[in-house]
Design a protein around this motif. Sequence first.
Motif, short mmCIF file in Angstrom:
data_model
loop_
_atom_site.label_atom_id
_atom_site.label_comp_id
_atom_site.label_asym_id
_atom_site.label_seq_id
_atom_site.Cartn_x
_atom_site.Cartn_y
_atom_site.Cartn_z
N SER A 176 21.23 63.74 60.63
CA SER A 176 20.93 63.42 59.17
C SER A 176 21.62 64.01 57.82
N GLU A 177 21.95 62.86 57.06
CA GLU A 177 22.66 63.85 56.16
C GLU A 177 22.00 62.99 54.95
N PHE A 178 22.36 64.64 53.53
CA PHE A 178 21.50 64.32 52.24
C PHE A 178 22.74 63.37 51.78
N GLY A 179 22.06 62.65 50.55
CA GLY A 179 22.63 62.61 49.83
C GLY A 179 23.52 63.74 48.29
N ASP A 180 24.21 63.29 47.46
CA ASP A 180 24.61 64.19 46.40
C ASP A 180 24.03 64.50 46.03
N ARG A 181 23.86 65.89 45.11
CA ARG A 181 23.07 66.28 44.62
C ARG A 181 23.73 65.98 42.83
N ARG A 182 23.02 66.47 42.05
CA ARG A 182 23.70 65.89 40.46
C ARG A 182 25.40 66.66 40.83
N THR A 206 35.77 67.71 39.78
CA THR A 206 34.40 67.84 39.85
C THR A 206 33.91 69.13 39.35
N SER A 207 32.14 68.64 38.71
CA SER A 207 31.64 70.19 38.35
C SER A 207 31.22 71.18 40.45
N PHE A 208 31.54 69.72 41.67
CA PHE A 208 31.71 70.86 42.66
C PHE A 208 32.82 71.54 42.80
N SER A 254 43.93 65.57 47.28
CA SER A 254 42.85 65.78 46.63
C SER A 254 42.33 67.34 47.22
N ASP A 255 41.66 68.21 46.74
CA ASP A 255 41.04 69.16 47.00
C ASP A 255 39.58 69.84 47.01
N GLU A 256 38.42 68.51 47.43
CA GLU A 256 37.61 68.43 47.14
C GLU A 256 36.22 69.35 47.95
N HIS A 257 35.53 70.27 47.02
CA HIS A 257 34.51 70.88 47.66
C HIS A 257 33.34 69.56 47.78
#
Length: 726
Positions: A710-716, A212-214, A242-245
């Motif tokens: 609150s929680e932001f949705g994922d950016r692009r 992923t781009s993250f 998996s190892d996800e940022h």
Amino acid sequence: MKINKKLIDFRHLARMPRRFEMTSFALAAVVALSGKAYAQTSTGVNGTDGKAGVDAVLPAVTVNAKAEADATTEGSGSYAAQAATVAGKTPQALQEVPNSVSVVSRQRMDDQNMTTLQDAMQYTTGVTAVPWGDSAYYTARGYQLGIEYDGIPLFNSVQYQLQLDLAFYDRVEVFRGPAGVMDGLGNPGGTVNMVRKRPLDTFHVSTETQVTSFGGARQTVDVTGPLNKDGTLRGRAVIVGSDEHQSLDGSRDKEAGAYGILEYDINPRTTVSFSAAHQVNSDSGFDFGVGGMSNGERLPTSWTQNFGPSWNYKRSVLNEVNLNLTHAFESGWKSNSTILYRHLNISATDAYPLGATGTDPYVQSYWGERNIQSYSSLGFDTNVSGPVHLFGQDHTLTFGANYSQTTYAQAYGGESLGAFNVLDAAGIPEPASIATAYNYYHYQQGGVYGQAHIKITEPLSVTLGAREAWYQESSRGAASDWAVQTRVNGKFVPYAAVTYDIIPQLTAYASYSTVFAPQTGTTASGGALAPQSGKQYETGLKGSFLQHRLNANVALFRIDNNDYAISDPDNPNFYVDAGKVRSQGVETEVNGEPLPGWNVYAGYTLLNTDYLSGGSSTGQSYDLEEPHSLFKLWTTYRFQRGMLRGWMVGGGLFAQSASSRSSTLYEQGGYAVYNAQVGYTFNKHTSATLSLNNIFNRRYYARDPGTFFSEFGDRRNAVLSVRTDL
């Protein structure tokens, strides 16, 4: 002569709900082996030249039998499921189910890169999936959802809890509305049924690699096939890591999991299977978010801002075992018995802001907590089902019993850490220790149930069901004895429905079901919550078109409910009684493969949730978090010929109207998130896709703000997936 073993596997024939005479069965075997046609007479099997024996060619005789519906989606390549098991204990064609049912198929999971239950529910008609740290909670039709694992209902096991990776599952089925006959004292919003992958009868290896781009990476390996020469023993193993940022700064999730299953045919009619799964999730730097200001405004911060300290950490360990035994009787009846054990351990230390302490909205009080949780769940279900021929029509009966228990232990402690700037939360010092207090809860439910699908005439059918249920909830403290909090004995749960085939491809239906569900939460003052009770009316149309390649449905529903508890907007982890409420609306869905290579899913929901007796709130919505309008779309097209053969293009969107979590003061306006995808199949073994999510970088809240959380949705972001299939 080369014989296709799959065509003459008598185990499959034995499982079909048909009535065979032995001579007919023998005839089918001879035909399959020889490739010739024979006729059965009163004296035996003769050829067309009048001579007895199997060397003579005779006029073909067709044996008509309706095969049992198959709910498995793996390998279909389609978004359209043919059947589901969540509405009953055996596969049932979706067109015949007089309630709203959605199925997220294996193909759609792969196309949309779904890895968690939250991913699947985010793109399921009528469901709102809200993130909560590293987990989520789910609602539909104004109520929370319940859950089954391969048809085994477990009480209070889906909300806010870790679930196994979707790499282990064939499909996710969602039944919307009360399912109390099969589930017991369940949730009026509906039931999610997670159905495991089963072994295949041919050797098969598949892998998937994602980046992923993250800065994240994920790898899965799936191996299945026969384990002995005659194929009576089959196995499957799936591993995932998996190892996800994450989209938020400093947030990182790690996962390692394995699933294995053995399936053995004791004889051609009896099969036993055993499966086990183990999964570990470690989440660091996760964030519960920040609340809105007192005037309802949001803090003007970066979309990637993490409001939690860097030492926020959570580790979850989930284990599950499943033992299943099935037997197909010669009469067409089938028995199915399953026992499931599930254990989840959670250990977390974290802190989050509770709100401003003065005039500066960026300086907020932080609450630190230590949380140790353990869920031990045991479930059992046994049932028999089969056909009955009466009055010139074929009917289907199902009888069964199930039982489940969950023991929940929690050691919790919290303390105020002081006031800090939310833009510099990473530097908040971790407390040396937080004292914890232990509490224990034990939930049990069981019952016996029956359901009859009665064919009145060829187009008209009636379904009648009932359950006799019991439930008990007990609790104790660290130094106290167990005390019963709630006990329900002999609760009768009825169900009735009618279906009418307007044409073979289109069915009209209407159904009635009841709601009765004890509620386990408490009020902020420590008071117990009364059980919720009510009823649902639903009517609609269901269609299966283009030789079952395309499914479509529309439903109208109304649920009237008493004593329904909703989250306390001012006190985390507590509830308030909403009184008498009503939810009603419209749901419509289309999914399938209308043209070769073109798969599409689209779902729209219109929902009203109103207080009927809420004092000054009467007429207002009791569930502000579920939007009034919700639209979900995903589609892919794989080019079949020409210069673009091998290429795939796809995309979709998620759109909703305004919503809020605690009051309209913090309302978030409607928004839409668009996604796109392109892929290429290099050969029959290797393919790749590149997905671009949130194309226009739309800023939105995945969990609406309130006075806290609150929680932001994922950016692009982009996801590259490479799959191999051997």
